[in-house]
Design a protein around this motif. Structure first.
Motif, mmCIF file in Angstrom:
data_model
loop_
_atom_site.group_PDB
_atom_site.id
_atom_site.type_symbol
_atom_site.label_atom_id
_atom_site.label_comp_id
_atom_site.label_asym_id
_atom_site.label_seq_id
_atom_site.Cartn_x
_atom_site.Cartn_y
_atom_site.Cartn_z
ATOM 1 N N PHE A 33 0.836 -1.210 0.000
ATOM 2 C CA PHE A 33 0.000 0.000 0.000
ATOM 3 C C PHE A 33 0.869 1.258 0.000
ATOM 4 C CE2 PHE A 33 -3.773 -2.444 1.775
ATOM 5 C CZ PHE A 33 -4.576 -2.196 0.679
ATOM 6 N N ARG A 34 1.923 1.241 0.800
ATOM 7 C CA ARG A 34 2.812 2.399 0.866
ATOM 8 C C ARG A 34 3.373 2.723 -0.520
ATOM 9 N NH1 ARG A 34 8.409 3.479 1.668
ATOM 10 N NH2 ARG A 34 8.761 5.364 2.913
ATOM 11 N N GLN A 35 3.866 1.675 -1.203
ATOM 12 C CA GLN A 35 4.452 1.894 -2.521
ATOM 13 C C GLN A 35 3.394 2.290 -3.548
ATOM 14 O OE1 GLN A 35 7.793 1.934 -3.152
ATOM 15 N NE2 GLN A 35 7.076 2.822 -5.082
ATOM 16 N N SER A 36 2.207 1.691 -3.427
ATOM 17 C CA SER A 36 1.137 1.996 -4.368
ATOM 18 C C SER A 36 0.704 3.456 -4.246
ATOM 19 C CB SER A 36 -0.059 1.070 -4.119
ATOM 20 O OG SER A 36 -1.063 1.259 -5.090
ATOM 21 N N PHE A 37 0.602 3.959 -3.018
ATOM 22 C CA PHE A 37 0.225 5.367 -2.836
ATOM 23 C C PHE A 37 1.330 6.298 -3.282
ATOM 24 C CE2 PHE A 37 -3.234 3.761 -0.172
ATOM 25 C CZ PHE A 37 -4.248 4.635 -0.507
ATOM 26 N N LEU A 38 2.598 5.899 -3.056
ATOM 27 C CA LEU A 38 3.710 6.726 -3.516
ATOM 28 C C LEU A 38 3.762 6.787 -5.042
ATOM 29 C CD1 LEU A 38 6.601 5.671 -1.072
ATOM 30 C CD2 LEU A 38 5.515 7.931 -1.226
ATOM 31 N N SER A 39 3.475 5.657 -5.689
ATOM 32 C CA SER A 39 3.612 5.567 -7.144
ATOM 33 C C SER A 39 2.377 6.035 -7.899
ATOM 34 C CB SER A 39 3.929 4.120 -7.554
ATOM 35 O OG SER A 39 5.135 3.684 -6.958
ATOM 36 N N TYR A 40 1.176 5.682 -7.379
ATOM 37 C CA TYR A 40 -0.045 5.920 -8.141
ATOM 38 C C TYR A 40 -1.053 6.822 -7.434
ATOM 39 C CZ TYR A 40 1.894 1.715 -10.291
ATOM 40 O OH TYR A 40 2.737 0.794 -10.872
ATOM 41 N N GLY A 41 -0.821 7.104 -6.147
ATOM 42 C CA GLY A 41 -1.764 7.933 -5.411
ATOM 43 C C GLY A 41 -3.000 7.200 -4.950
ATOM 44 N N SER A 42 -3.020 5.881 -5.106
ATOM 45 C CA SER A 42 -4.158 5.065 -4.659
ATOM 46 C C SER A 42 -3.661 3.659 -4.337
ATOM 47 C CB SER A 42 -5.249 4.992 -5.742
ATOM 48 O OG SER A 42 -4.875 4.085 -6.771
ATOM 49 N N GLY A 43 -4.572 2.826 -3.814
ATOM 50 C CA GLY A 43 -4.200 1.460 -3.464
ATOM 51 C C GLY A 43 -4.436 0.458 -4.574
ATOM 52 N N THR A 44 -4.817 0.926 -5.768
ATOM 53 C CA THR A 44 -5.178 0.006 -6.855
ATOM 54 C C THR A 44 -4.032 -0.936 -7.223
ATOM 55 O OG1 THR A 44 -6.669 1.686 -7.739
ATOM 56 C CG2 THR A 44 -6.107 -0.150 -9.190
#
Length: 460
Positions: A403-414
């Protein structure tokens, strides 16, 4: 059974050690064992329940930590990841502590140790505290995760194989429910405009009560000896690591989502702490309550079958989450997340039922019978549970880091949900290939066909 009962006299109050324990003896179980086992189960659940609450308290505390604390969403996900990591690692020594100190004695010690992270958090929980200080104090909370491993190992020794799915499911479910309980208490405190110290102040006396009740009403079993050979044998057995992988998918999901759900609602859907707290407890609550049902279904139909179909459900729920995340549909997202929690809890019960069944089946395949086979199964399943529980909890670390990386990379948890979907598919394939293919089933049943009546209790 025709063997005479070996029911021991009630344990003395001085030390509470039971000298003889044979739950597979039906006469002993009916006359003496069942009552003692259920009493120990009750107070084991209480201690483990509070342990889970303390372990996951940072999933709640981060909701209190607004802009004045100076922490970014990535900081918070890192904090909860590290708390989960410590909880996973300490499960290994906690497993063997039961055999060293005795189940009752270690429950008293492990419950008392929960005072350390709770009082520490009470001391530092205020704006202006550095992130490194929060991280250090959060790491202390990880010891609460170890209570699960020692509790499961202890209760595994008290119950006969035919009752293990129900007993282990109830024990674990009662512990897991500590997650939504602390979230509900936090909801009430936030709603009343209280601060995080109020929450921590509530739990300090509860920890003392749990330790005292464990001292008064629990027992140690004399013949549960410290056996380092069992640990080595369990570590060498391929099924220990296969079940660890599957448990990552169930319990890793449960504990990882328990830490992350509120943060995802805040960061992806802009929910306030109070709005997030209103729904974050629902998933862990239902997932905890359903865990004994998963164990009971596994007792009846076989853990492998329930686990297999459960992974199908988890994959479908995750696919719905991906769609809801992309469409920014809060209602659909919340419902799908809660369903995923429920399925993770159901799978927790079915996977843990598989463990004693697998090792008992292997004992029968070796030509062992009766109590000898049961003792072999208890020895290896008890040792393996700590390893499996530890590795499974590491899944929670992976979920929070994803989740941390997903929010850093895409701005969401997708992006994280896509990775979880692929993992559930892998778990489905492993369950089918190892435990449900005809060749796998035949391999597990080799040399046991004459013992088929006993295998009714050991269905994996």
């Amino acid at each position: 059974m025709t063997a005479p009962s070996t029911a021991p006299a009630p344990p003395s109050r001085g030390g509470r050690w039971i000298q003889q324990w044979d739950p597979e003896d039906e006469t002993f179980w009916k006359e003496t064992g069942e009552k003692i086992a259920k009493r120990n189960l009750l107070f084991s659940v209480l201690s483990e329940h509070i342990g889970f609450s303390i372990w996951t308290m940072w999933s709640v505390l981060v909701l209190f930590m607004g802009p004045e604390y100076g922490l970014t969403p990535a900081d918070k996900f890192l904090l909860t990841s590290m708390v989960t990591l410590v909880g996973a690692v300490v499960r290994v020594p906690y497993t063997f502590a039961v055999a060293i100190f005795g189940g009752r004695n270690w429950t008293i010690i492990s419950a008392s140790l929960l005072l350390v992270p709770t009082i520490a958090a009470f001391t530092v929980m205020k704006p202006g505290t550095s992130f490194n200080t929060f991280l250090l104090v959060g790491l202390l909370a990880g010891i609460g995760g170890g209570n699960f491993a020692s509790s499961m190992t202890n209760i595994n020794a008290f119950f006969p194989l035919r009752k293990k799915g129900w007993a282990l499911g109830l024990n674990a479910g009662g512990g897991n429910i500590g997650v939504p309980v602390i979230q509900l208490v936090a909801l009430a405190i936030i709603g009343a405009s209280g601060g995080p110290r109020v929450l921590l102040g509530i739990y300090i006396p509860l920890i003392v009560v749990a330790a005292v009740l464990s001292s008064l009403f629990m027992d140690n079993i004399e013949n549960v000896k410290n056996d380092t050979g069992a640990a080595k044998d369990a570590a060498k057995d391929g099924h220990t690591w296969i079940m660890s992988f599957l448990y990552i998918g169930t319990f890793g999901s449960f504990i990882g989502y328990s830490f992350a759900f509120g943060q995802v609602l805040q960061n992806q859907f802009g929910r306030t702490p109070l709005e997030a707290a209103y729904v974050t407890f629902i998933g862990p609550l239902l997932g905890s309550l359903i865990r004994p049902v998963g164990g009971a279904l596994a007792d009846k139909y076989g853990g492998a079958k329930i686990t297999l179909y459960n992974y199908v459900g988890m994959a479908v729920a995750t696919a719905v989450l991906i769609a809801a995340s992309m469409q920014k549909s809060l209602g659909l997202f919340t419902v799908a997340f809660v369903v995923l929690f429920v399925l993770s809890g159901l799978g927790n019960g079915s996977t843990f039922k598989m463990i004693p069944g697998i090792f008992h089946t292997k004992a029968l395949a070796k030509g062992l019978e009766g109590e000898e086979a049961a003792a072999y199964g208890r020895r290896l399943s008890g040792a393996s549970m700590g390893l499996i529980g530890a590795v499974g909890a590491l899944g929670g670390v992976g979920i929070n880091l994803a989740f941390r990386q997903s929010f850093l990379s895409y701005g969401s948890g997708t992006g994280a949900f896509v990775a979880f979907l692929a993992f559930y598919a892998a778990c489905f394939l492993v369950t089918w290939a190892v435990y449900l293919r005809r060749s796998a089933a035949k391999g597990l049943a080799t040399a046991t066909t004459e013992a088929k009546p006993q295998l009714n209790y050991a269905e994996v």
